[in-house]
Design a protein around this motif. Structure first.
Motif, PDB file in Angstrom:
ATOM      1  N   ASP A   1      59.092  63.890  86.954  1.00 56.77           N
ATOM      2  CA  ASP A   1      57.480  64.028  85.905  1.00 56.77           C
ATOM      3  C   ASP A   1      57.268  62.171  85.150  1.00 56.77           C
ATOM      4  OD1 ASP A   1      57.028  66.162  87.001  1.00 56.77           O
ATOM      5  OD2 ASP A   1      57.455  67.024  85.240  1.00 56.77           O
TER       6      ASP A   1
ATOM      7  N   GLU B   1      48.368  66.281  82.837  1.00 53.24           N
ATOM      8  CA  GLU B   1      49.991  65.954  81.875  1.00 53.24           C
ATOM      9  C   GLU B   1      49.944  66.963  80.816  1.00 53.24           C
ATOM     10  OE1 GLU B   1      54.181  63.995  81.414  1.00 53.24           O
ATOM     11  OE2 GLU B   1      51.937  63.090  81.462  1.00 53.24           O
TER      12      GLU B   1
ATOM     13  N   LEU C   1      51.850  70.413  81.366  1.00 52.64           N
ATOM     14  CA  LEU C   1      52.727  70.063  82.863  1.00 52.64           C
ATOM     15  C   LEU C   1      53.789  69.769  82.997  1.00 52.64           C
ATOM     16  CD1 LEU C   1      50.261  68.311  85.465  1.00 52.64           C
ATOM     17  CD2 LEU C   1      50.644  71.037  84.835  1.00 52.64           C
TER      18      LEU C   1
ATOM     19  N   ARG D   1      56.301  69.500  88.060  1.00 52.19           N
ATOM     20  CA  ARG D   1      54.230  69.173  88.646  1.00 52.19           C
ATOM     21  C   ARG D   1      53.909  67.792  88.412  1.00 52.19           C
ATOM     22  NH1 ARG D   1      52.099  74.218  86.058  1.00 52.19           N
ATOM     23  NH2 ARG D   1      50.742  74.674  88.235  1.00 52.19           N
TER      24      ARG D   1
ATOM     25  N   TRP E   1      54.787  66.166  91.274  1.00 51.19           N
ATOM     26  CA  TRP E   1      53.635  66.847  92.434  1.00 51.19           C
ATOM     27  C   TRP E   1      52.223  66.357  92.393  1.00 51.19           C
ATOM     28  CZ3 TRP E   1      56.823  67.922  96.869  1.00 51.19           C
ATOM     29  CH2 TRP E   1      57.978  67.718  96.570  1.00 51.19           C
ATOM     30  N   LEU E   2      51.831  66.626  91.183  1.00 50.23           N
ATOM     31  CA  LEU E   2      50.498  66.880  90.883  1.00 50.23           C
ATOM     32  C   LEU E   2      49.313  64.468  91.551  1.00 50.23           C
ATOM     33  CD1 LEU E   2      47.397  66.917  90.522  1.00 50.23           C
ATOM     34  CD2 LEU E   2      48.029  66.521  87.905  1.00 50.23           C
TER      35      LEU E   2
ATOM     36  N   ALA F   1      52.497  69.806  98.615  1.00 52.22           N
ATOM     37  CA  ALA F   1      52.288  69.465  97.319  1.00 52.22           C
ATOM     38  C   ALA F   1      52.106  70.659  96.648  1.00 52.22           C
ATOM     39  CB  ALA F   1      52.126  67.731  96.954  1.00 52.22           C
TER      40      ALA F   1
ATOM     41  N   PHE G   1      53.727  72.294  93.731  1.00 51.01           N
ATOM     42  CA  PHE G   1      53.062  72.614  92.510  1.00 51.01           C
ATOM     43  C   PHE G   1      52.995  74.778  91.849  1.00 51.01           C
ATOM     44  CE2 PHE G   1      49.377  72.513  89.764  1.00 51.01           C
ATOM     45  CZ  PHE G   1      49.694  71.760  88.897  1.00 51.01           C
TER      46      PHE G   1
END
Length: 324
Positions: A128, A202, A207, A211, A214-215, A255, A259
């Motif tokens: 992240d 975020e 997030l 995640r 993956w975003l 993804a 997610f």
């Protein structure tokens, strides 16, 4: 605002410092790596990660990422190496361009996973922290394609069309007046814009647990699909569609599924930096335990001597004689 009639391509992509070549492609990749590391280091330490983690893990990621990127490029564009006029020896010439982003991401992920496990750290918080820096690194790296005059799009009459020298033209495009879509520029703009979207999402949706990474994958693949459709360089196709387009679509769907799954599985959970059993002892724990032990000893002394207990203190003798 006055738009240019066209974007000129650089006249050269290589310089020499004495006998040593200095290639724009390598410089762009190097600057991208430094930028990604700088962003990663600050974001990861802000999450509570150890301060020396970013540089250590980044080395693993870069090495694995370059190997993975080259493997993907060779698989997706094999003619230059195994075709009729191909030369397998050119596989190692990464300074001439040819690094596939999906191979870089896959290889870098493997390298990061190995390095993080060796240090007893969870991969998701690190990923992240890395995601925005990856977009910045990819944007900078596209400058290498600009200097190499490669991976451009179809002819265009737009005022920002890219000039391409005859030596770098795709076969069949010989008209000297042709301008081409600057797909390197489109991807740069898309990547930098998605940095803002990623950071906003975020904070807005809090997030965590991987995640953000993956975003990032979803956002990047969205832009990559339409950019691939503009390109005219030679590439492998499946059912008439470029392999990179299929890859982008499949990776986007994967993804998205991950997610959503992570969001459901980790709802309400706090994010942990360390793997179970690897978290360092908290500073000051020993001192607190010693203070507690000292306090306990003091309590025992008080109980033995009766100090501090007024009711347990015997009355003076004269007071006892006068009672009654």
């Amino acid at each position: 605002m006055i738009l240019p009639a066209s974007i000129p391509s650089p006249s050269q992509a290589e310089w020499f410092l004495g006998p040593f070549p200095l290639r724009a492609y390598a410089l762009a990749i190097g600057l991208g790596i430094v930028a990604a590391w700088w962003i990663l280091d600050r974001r990861y330490t802000a999450k509570g990660g150890p301060r020396d983690t970013a540089i250590d893990v980044a080395l693993w990621m870069v090495l694995f990422g370059i190997v993975g990127a080259r493997i993907y490029h060779v698989i997706s564009s094999p003619d230059a190496y195994f075709g009729e006029n191909g030369n397998p020896a050119r596989i190692i010439e990464i300074w001439n361009g040819g690094l596939g982003i999906w191979g870089a991401i896959a290889g870098g992920a493997v390298g990061a996973a190995i390095a993080m496990r060796r240090r007893g750290l969870r991969l998701a918080p690190f990923a992240d922290a890395l995601a925005p820096g990856l977009l910045v690194a990819q944007a900078i790296g596209r400058l290498g394609n600009y200097f190499n005059q490669e991976l451009y799009g179809a002819p265009t009459t737009l005022p920002w069309g890219l000039e391409i020298d005859a030596a770098h033209r795709v076969a069949g495009y010989t008209d000297p007046n042709l301008l081409f879509h600057p797909t390197f520029l489109y991807e740069m703009v898309w990547n930098l814009a998605m940095v803002g979207v990623l950071l906003w999402a975020e904070r807005r949706f809090r997030l965590r647990h991987g995640r953000v990474m993956w975003l990032y994958v979803m956002l990047y693949t969205l832009g990559r699909v339409w950019i691939e459709y503009l390109r005219i360089d030679t590439a492998e196709t499946v059912l008439g569609v470029r392999l990179n387009v299929w890859t982008s679509v499949l990776v986007f769907l994967l993804a998205l599924a991950i997610f959503v799954r992570i969001g459901r599985r980790t709802r309400g959970q706090e994010e942990e930096i360390w793997l179970p059993g690897h978290a360092p002892a908290e500073e000051g724990t020993d001192a607190v335990e010693n203070d507690d032990a000292t306090s306990a000893e003091g309590d025992d002394d008080d109980a033995t001597t009766g100090d501090g207990d007024d009711d347990a203190t015997p009355a003076p003798a004269e007071d006892r004689r006068g009672e009654g």
